[in-house]
Design an enzyme around this catalytic site. Structure first.
Site, PDB file in Angstrom:
ATOM      1  N   HIS A 309      20.888  14.985 -36.136  1.00 27.07           N
ATOM      2  CA  HIS A 309      21.990  15.095 -37.090  1.00 27.07           C
ATOM      3  C   HIS A 309      21.835  14.012 -38.143  1.00 27.07           C
ATOM      4  O   HIS A 309      21.314  12.934 -37.866  1.00 27.07           O
ATOM      5  CB  HIS A 309      23.343  14.948 -36.365  1.00 27.07           C
ATOM      6  CG  HIS A 309      24.525  15.353 -37.188  1.00 27.07           C
ATOM      7  ND1 HIS A 309      25.132  14.497 -38.065  1.00 27.07           N
ATOM      8  CD2 HIS A 309      25.196  16.533 -37.269  1.00 27.07           C
ATOM      9  CE1 HIS A 309      26.148  15.126 -38.642  1.00 27.07           C
ATOM     10  NE2 HIS A 309      26.206  16.358 -38.190  1.00 27.07           N
ATOM     11  N   ASP A 367      25.745  22.621 -33.388  1.00 24.45           N
ATOM     12  CA  ASP A 367      25.242  23.923 -33.820  1.00 24.45           C
ATOM     13  C   ASP A 367      24.347  24.567 -32.768  1.00 24.45           C
ATOM     14  O   ASP A 367      24.164  25.785 -32.760  1.00 24.45           O
ATOM     15  CB  ASP A 367      24.462  23.779 -35.132  1.00 24.45           C
ATOM     16  CG  ASP A 367      25.318  23.175 -36.224  1.00 24.45           C
ATOM     17  OD1 ASP A 367      26.393  23.731 -36.492  1.00 24.45           O
ATOM     18  OD2 ASP A 367      24.914  22.152 -36.795  1.00 24.45           O
TER      19      ASP A 367
END
Length: 432
Positions: A309, A367
């Site tokens: 991320h 995700d």
């Protein structure tokens, strides 16, 4: 907005033989910042920070992220506690007002949102202007932007009452518009909202009910969707939130600002990550194919979607909650042996133990699991980013409201390093 910035001393900068003292400021938690607002006036120089990765663009009291520690707080409350113990509308109230509501406040807020869910009937005709195969996100950008033409009695950003009405309208109507976009894309009639249902249940019904038969909402699936909304409600100054703030800094109406945020979220580097992660699992195809795929990742031939991320350099705290939600949904629907889940679990195991991933801190992010959950709920991949926009609307509104009420706010106007031609004289076309 009450200023809670604290003075932390000064930093000394030397430039062209000149020493400049710059204030160092601190918030309630997190790293200190160097205040460079007077840098140009005192030195004639700007800072250079592509992507604004080292620049604080505002003061905010809404969301705090510590990427190294894997921490996400909404108004001080850890995301895992909110996802486990709260519900989405309560989190909406928290983000908007700064505190968790009392029972009376929650009842009033719930009533206000529930009774704003219907959209103007003329707005339904607006959809017919789109091609039947239009992407739902394209429809969302257009229809949400058009809300200012239907609800012009709540576009005066200097009126706090109109600001709150617009906020309630957006939180309430975005799910209705999102469901209409989905129904339009598959050629089914729109389903009107039902006031007796909670926020997530109402949305599921608007998406999957048909007039020809009764639809009963599965409470396990509704709770899972509500939790997904909580996890995506806000995430500090990301690209779409910054877009909303930049648009709002010009004095644009809230509907236009949220439409701008949706347009930014549509980008595959931002809102499309869960769709990319799901497509990756399809590409891998089976657990047996994982070693070869990982080898290609290590050789930098391909990227590994759903891992790592921009901010989190530790395990994404939202991913832990999403993994639990994924297990619950698949068990409820009888998909516990889903081949995609088996691939996902093996990938997660490798990422948490393989030296290559551990050293690079490529942990599974939110995700990684959300695409599997949304697929199991029955949504096509084209709707994944729409659901993200639905959840993030409250965060955008809270950030827009905070910015609008901040007396220090100025219109967004980044600077640049100019590398084009210096001044030159125009030559008529006959002499070129």
């Amino acid at each position: 907005m009450e200023n809670k910035v604290q003075s932390k001393g000064t930093a000394t900068l030397e430039l062209d033989g000149k020493r400049v003292e710059l204030p160092v400021l601190g918030g309630s938690t997190g790293p200190n910042v160097v205040d460079i607002r007077k840098l140009y006036a005192e030195t004639g120089a700007f800072t250079y920070d592509p992507g604004f990765t080292s620049t604080a663009s505002c003061e905010s009291q809404i969301t705090y992220i510590d990427g190294d520690a894997g921490v996400l707080l909404y108004r001080g409350y850890p995301i895992d506690q909110l996802a486990e113990k709260s519900n989405f509308l309560e989190v909406c109230y928290l983000l908007l007002h700064g505190e968790l509501p009392s029972a009376a406040e929650m009842a009033e807020f719930n009533y206000a949102i529930t009774h704003h869910t219907m959209v103007h009937e003329q707005l339904s005709a607006f959809f017919r202007g789109f091609r039947r195969d239009a992407h739902p996100m394209a429809v969302m950008v257009g229809v949400v932007g058009a809300l200012a033409a239907f609800y012009h009695d709540s576009t005066d950003i200097d009126d706090p009452v109109q600001r709150m009405i617009a906020s309630h309208r957006l939180i309430a109507k975005i799910p209705t518009i999102a469901a209409m976009a989905y129904k339009y894309s598959i050629g089914q009639p729109f389903v009107y909202p039902q006031n007796s249902l909670d926020y997530a249940s109402n949305f599921l019904r608007m998406c999957f009910a048909v007039p020809a038969e009764e639809y009963k909402v599965n409470p396990v699936l509704a709770r899972a969707l509500d939790r997904i909304f909580i996890l995506h409600a806000d995430h500090e100054q990301n690209a779409s939130t910054s877009t909303v703030r930049i648009a709002g800094s010009s004095g644009a109406n809230p509907f236009a600002c949220i439409s701008a945020g949706i347009a930014c979220l549509w980008g595959p580097l931002h809102g499309g990550a869960n769709e990319a992660a799901l497509k990756q699992l399809h590409r891998i195809g089976s657990v047996d194919a994982i070693p070869d795929y990982i080898k290609r990742v290590k050789n930098r031939e391909i990227l590994l979607d759903g891992f790592g991320h921009r901010v989190y350099k530790n395990y994404d705290p939202r991913a832990k909650v999403m993994k639990q939600t994924c297990d619950e949904v698949l068990a409820e629907l009888g998909h516990k042996d889903d081949p995609l889940l088996k691939i996902a679990m093996e990938l997660e195991k490798i990422a948490l133990n393989d030296e290559f991933f551990v050293q690079k801190k490529l942990y599974p992010n939110v995700d990684f699991y959300s695409g599997i959950v949304l697929r199991a709920l029955g949504f096509p991949t084209s709707m994944f980013t729409v659901l993200f926009a639905l959840a993030r609307t409250v965060g955008w509104i809270a950030q827009w409201k905070e910015m609008t009420e901040d007396p220090t706010q100025k219109i967004g106007r980044p600077r640049q390093i100019y590398t084009g031609p210096t001044q030159r004289d125009f030559v008529p076309i006959s002499g070129r």
